[in-house]
Scaffold this motif. Structure first.
Motif, PDB file in Angstrom:
ATOM      1  N   LEU A 104      10.387 -30.688  12.357  1.00  0.00           N
ATOM      2  CA  LEU A 104      10.534 -29.864  11.150  1.00  0.00           C
ATOM      3  C   LEU A 104       9.323 -30.038  10.240  1.00  0.00           C
ATOM      4  CD1 LEU A 104      14.320 -30.333  10.402  1.00  0.00           C
ATOM      5  CD2 LEU A 104      13.176 -28.381  11.435  1.00  0.00           C
ATOM      6  N   ASP A 105       9.082 -28.996   9.441  1.00  0.00           N
ATOM      7  CA  ASP A 105       7.863 -28.982   8.639  1.00  0.00           C
ATOM      8  C   ASP A 105       7.838 -30.062   7.568  1.00  0.00           C
ATOM      9  OD1 ASP A 105       6.689 -27.000  10.044  1.00  0.00           O
ATOM     10  OD2 ASP A 105       7.335 -25.382   8.743  1.00  0.00           O
ATOM     11  N   TYR A 106       9.014 -30.502   7.087  1.00  0.00           N
ATOM     12  CA  TYR A 106       8.931 -31.511   6.036  1.00  0.00           C
ATOM     13  C   TYR A 106       8.444 -32.851   6.581  1.00  0.00           C
ATOM     14  CZ  TYR A 106      13.824 -32.822   7.236  1.00  0.00           C
ATOM     15  OH  TYR A 106      14.966 -33.197   7.863  1.00  0.00           O
TER      16      TYR A 106
ATOM     17  N   ALA B  24       6.174 -32.920   9.015  1.00  0.00           N
ATOM     18  CA  ALA B  24       4.730 -32.655   9.094  1.00  0.00           C
ATOM     19  C   ALA B  24       4.094 -32.837   7.714  1.00  0.00           C
ATOM     20  CB  ALA B  24       4.489 -31.239   9.609  1.00  0.00           C
ATOM     21  N   ALA B  25       4.787 -32.365   6.674  1.00  0.00           N
ATOM     22  CA  ALA B  25       4.244 -32.491   5.319  1.00  0.00           C
ATOM     23  C   ALA B  25       4.121 -33.961   4.931  1.00  0.00           C
ATOM     24  CB  ALA B  25       5.134 -31.747   4.324  1.00  0.00           C
ATOM     25  N   ALA B  26       5.075 -34.786   5.360  1.00  0.00           N
ATOM     26  CA  ALA B  26       5.008 -36.211   5.043  1.00  0.00           C
ATOM     27  C   ALA B  26       3.842 -36.871   5.776  1.00  0.00           C
ATOM     28  CB  ALA B  26       6.326 -36.891   5.418  1.00  0.00           C
TER      29      ALA B  26
END
Lengths: 326, 276, 314
Positions: free
Chosen positions: B166-168, B170-172
């Motif tokens: 999930l993208d969150y 990836a953002a982390a």
């Protein structure tokens, strides 16, 4: 001549708190593309599902008129409706993968539609399926008939769905965001195919989309929906030449057009988000986001006509757009 | 209130009740559960004919107070259930996270271990271990804990794999967060509702397995009052004194049912907060 | 202060596991891309699904290691840079505002995450988070809420706030408006353009929507099956698209102008598969101008005037 599909005062609600569709009227004529356009949550898909009798469990539909080819759909039983669906009234959806059964081949699914509605032999049905696959631009249709849905790309699957919708020579095709999940080049191919098929077969198409570009290129008539109501309805030329409802104008200002709007210029935008409309809501659903709203918008919305066939639901006079420009 | 919610509430009440019973057992019991009185053997419960008011659920074949033994037995069941879930959870979640988060070769190794574990006949190995090492509470807990982790591992692995993409997450990564921060703060909270359900399931299984082992005489050693052992000891007397087998049997059934109800309820509740 | 990004012959090959006993399939997601993104510009990367544009974005963000090649920012290799330092330099904004925010953490924690990773905490975090939320047009009371309580547009503003809270010089936006409604899309595009101007950011803007790219980018690279097939200034590209694929892509933009009909893009029904790249020119199975040479000869990028095109017919 009366329209092929005539809907008047369609209302849908799923619970006691909110109404998804609040009195929608649409007429689709033979050989005509009618676009239903609006943002997510405006009730455009629910309206189409209500017409097809495919509302999710708990959905309550009422209408003043709901007729297809002169037949009143309101009194039909579920089995009568299912005889109509896929036969004279066909539907294609946004995500073709979920509408095709992964466990059966393309050929057997297509043949099944024909056999269920028209009978005949399996051989004839498969021949027709192959012919239609060829017609929708699929090379080697014989090979595709034996394949399973997951072996096809998204564009091919949508072509298969269209071919499947045509198995029983429908009069009306309801297409709910048929190209949203596809790449732009494939989108153009699919839309072009729909236009060609319409010219060839005299199909009436009810096209549901959020994309104003598709509307402009495909539609004969357009109905703009907002918060469960049609706020403006006109021929495509009239709507894009003279958008009159503030929502329609706002929506058009939001779209960047290469060559028309200067690079980096501020795009128009509509503040806020689509509201939830409670049951028994009075007045204009757009008033909280509208720059032209006044006290009268909270009580009622007059239905006005700019020209014959160009109706809008707003208190502003037809000439307000030019006055503002002057 | 829907039926599911009612069931979840009943489950919570049962589990909480048994837990309180287990914790405060010494304060509740009317008699010493180990004290024998051979003059008062197989006394029926007080509400049956021939029952005595001071022995609410009667006595067993050695004249011990059945109600007191039942309450002490809940300690064994809860202890086995919780300790097994903690041990197997630690093993399974760690393995699942390794496989799901790192992927590649680590995942292949984890999958191999899980497959090996799945091909071990559970009861037979438990019996073999207990008969080799000798039966004690610790041995039972360790044996069950070391055998019941595979569901934890499988569920953790698949859910971590889903959340990892999930993208969150990836953002982390892009924010420069450490690996452990991402695992513990971004991934784990979003799979914990799946793990709670597994935990309740495993707890119920562990309690039943302990009862089965005790019934076969290889679980907790007498005179500890385990419900399974009580059933085992009662089986010789069940034709003339049916309550001796009914009481622990029904208790076991109600507790396991309650744990499963609670697990279903927790899944609905925790799953819902994620989307709502 | 902005930064120049230099992408030097970067490739990313994914091994697709296809069973214990068969050889893994090699998916060439990005296959030899060289680009220079000028400082302070907005650089668009367009292409259809599977063309490798998102993989390229992830390579720039350092989320995947490149299989070969290097990416330099101001002459320094990103691959060799410590992660925390890279985080201060480059931040992402992703497509789906529903999966890009951790559903179990508050907006404050989400926006403050990059600060926490740098070891900043307490009052300083709260101050900077609130300031950033207001900068992207959200009220600071929002900080206490969970993502589920926000609309799609608000969530995307939160994602932008998280990307900007460390004051990075480069922001990589991967389809930042594709999941949003038209009216909300316009709000977000306006916000990105404004923030870029005010904060002097370099934007890498990845999209399949050419109208949007035309509106906000100065330079555009068109990707097809892992390669950049055309790269030019936005004006040049839209005025005179040269590669047959760019032409088809441009032709399929449907502007809201009635009466123009649907163009014939003439690409046939085959579909690009990065696990199965055709020999010769990658585009030849769909190309309306294909010649025999295209089927066998690999194309190399050529400079044609002010643009770079990978087609021998250009």
């Amino acid at each position: 001549m009366s329209a092929l599909l005539e809907v008047n005062g369609l209302r849908v609600r799923f619970n006691e708190k909110a109404e998804a569709v609040r009195g929608v009227s649409i007429a689709v004529n033979k050989g005509e593309t009618h676009c239903l356009v609006g943002e997510s949550g405006c009730g455009k898909s629910v309206s189409a599902l209500a017409v097809m009798g495919l509302l999710a469990k708990g959905g309550i539909r009422t209408a003043d008129t709901l007729s297809f080819a002169g037949q009143d759909l309101r009194g039909l039983t579920e089995s009568q409706m299912s005889r109509l669906r896929g036969d004279k009234m066909a539907m294609i959806f946004q995500e073709p993968m979920t509408s095709l059964n992964p466990a059966y081949t393309i050929g057997s699914q297509m043949a099944e539609v024909r056999l269920r509605h028209r009978g005949g032999s399996k051989r004839e049905a498969l021949d027709r399926a192959a012919a239609l696959l060829g017609r929708v631009g699929i090379t080697a249709p014989g090979l595709r008939l034996g394949q399973f849905p997951h072996q096809l790309s998204g564009g091919l699957r949508q072509r298969v769905m269209i071919a499947m919708a045509l198995m029983c020579d429908p009069d009306l095709l309801i297409a709910d965001e048929p190209t949203t999940a596809l790449d732009v080049t494939v989108q153009a191919q699919i839309l072009r195919l729909l236009m060609e098929l319409q010219a060839e077969l005299g199909l009436a198409i009810l096209l549901i989309t959020h994309d104003l570009g598709i509307v402009a290129r495909m539609a004969h008539r357009v109905s703009v929906m907002y918060a469960g109501k049609v706020v403006e309805s006109a021929s495509a030329e009239a709507l894009f030449a003279a958008p009159t409802h503030p929502y329609t104008r706002g929506l058009l200002d939001c779209v960047p057009i290469p060559g028309k709007i200067a690079r980096g210029a501020q795009l128009g935008s509509i503040p806020g988000t689509v509201p939830r409309i409670p049951l028994g809501f009075q007045g204009c659903g757009f008033r909280d986001r509208c720059a032209h709203a006044d006290a009268s918008c909270a009580t009622g919305v007059p239905a006005q006509s700019r020209a014959p066939g160009h109706d809008y639901a707003c208190r502003l006079p037809a000439g307000w757009t030019t006055e503002q420009a002057a | 209130m829907s039926i599911r919610k009612i069931a979840a509430t009943i489950g919570a009440v049962i589990v909480l009740g048994v837990l309180l019973m287990a914790v405060f057992a010494p304060l509740i019991v009317p008699h010493d559960p180990f004290a024998q009185d051979l003059n008062l053997r197989l006394v029926p419960p007080s509400f049956m004919e021939g029952g005595r008011s001071d022995h609410f659920l009667g006595t067993d074949q050695l004249g011990r107070d059945y109600f007191s033994r039942l309450i002490y037995g809940s300690r064994i069941s809860m202890l086995i259930g919780l300790a097994t879930v903690i041990t197997s959870g630690l093993i399974g979640i760690t393995l699942g996270m390794l496989g799901g988060f790192i992927g590649g070769r680590a995942d292949m190794v984890v999958m191999f271990i899980i497959t090996c574990r799945l091909s071990i006949p559970l009861i037979l190995v438990a019996l073999a271990v207990v008969s080799l090492v000798g039966s004690s509470l610790t041995v039972v807990v360790m044996t069950l804990g070391l055998l019941l982790w595979e569901r934890f591992a499988v569920v953790t692995r698949t859910t971590v794999m889903q959340v990892r993409t999930l993208d969150y997450v990836a953002a982390a990564w892009a924010a420069g967060c450490s690996r452990s921060h991402i695992l513990l703060r971004e991934v784990l909270p979003n799979i914990v509702h799946h793990l709670v359900v597994v935990a309740t399931l495993e707890m119920a299984i562990a309690i039943l397995l302990e009862a089965a082992l005790s019934f076969l005489g290889l679980g907790v050693p007498p005179p500890l009052p385990s419900w399974g052992l009580m059933i085992s000891e009662a089986k010789d007397y069940m034709f003339f004194s049916p309550w001796v087998i009914m009481v622990p049997g029904v208790s076991l059934f109600v507790l396991v049912l309650g744990i499963n109800f609670l697990g279903d309820g927790l899944r609905d509740m925790l799953g819902a907060t994620r989307d709502a | 202060m902005s930064a120049t990004i230099e992408i030097r012959d970067v490739a990313k090959i994914f091994r697709q596991f296809s069973g214990m006993f068969s050889a893994p399939r090699m998916v060439r997601a990005v296959d030899g891309v060289s680009l220079t993104v000028p400082a302070g510009g907005c650089f668009g990367i367009v292409g259809e699904s599977g063309c490798g544009k998102s993989t390229l974005a992830r390579l720039i963000l350092g989320l995947h290691p490149a299989s070969s090649g290097d990416i330099l920012v101001d002459g320094r290799s990103l691959m060799a840079m410590p992660r925390r330092e890279r985080a201060r330099l480059i931040q992402p904004v992703f497509q789906d505002p529903f999966s890009s925010l951790n559903p179990r953490r508050t907006i404050h924690d989400i926006v403050g995450l990059p600060l926490a990773a740098q070891g900043i905490s307490g009052k300083e975090t709260t101050k900077r988070v609130h300031a950033m939320l207001e900068r992207v047009g959200l009220r600071s009371e929002m900080a206490g809420r969970l993502p589920a309580q926000l609309s799609g547009g608000q969530r995307q503003r939160v994602a932008i706030a998280r990307a900007l809270v460390l004051g990075p010089r480069i922001v990589v936006c991967d389809e930042p408006t594709s999941a949003l409604d038209v009216s909300v899309q316009a709000q977000i595009l306006n916000l990105l353009a404004e923030l870029r101007r005010d904060m002097g950011l370099t934007l890498v803007f990845i999209s399949h929507n050419l109208a949007v790219v035309e509106h906000i980018c100065d330079e555009v690279a068109v990707m097809y099956l892992g390669r950049v097939v055309e790269h030019a200034s936005t004006d040049a590209l839209f005025r005179a698209p040269t590669h047959p694929y760019t032409r088809a892509l441009l032709a399929s933009v449907l502007t809201p102008e009635p009466g123009l009909g649907i163009p014939d893009v003439g690409l046939g029904d085959s579909y690009p598969d990065p696990a199965n790249v055709p020999p010769g020119c990658r585009f030849h199975p769909r190309c309306p101008m294909v010649t025999d040479v295209c089927r066998t000869e690999i194309q190399v990028p050529r400079r044609v005037g002010e643009r770079v095109v990978e087609c021998m017919l250009a």
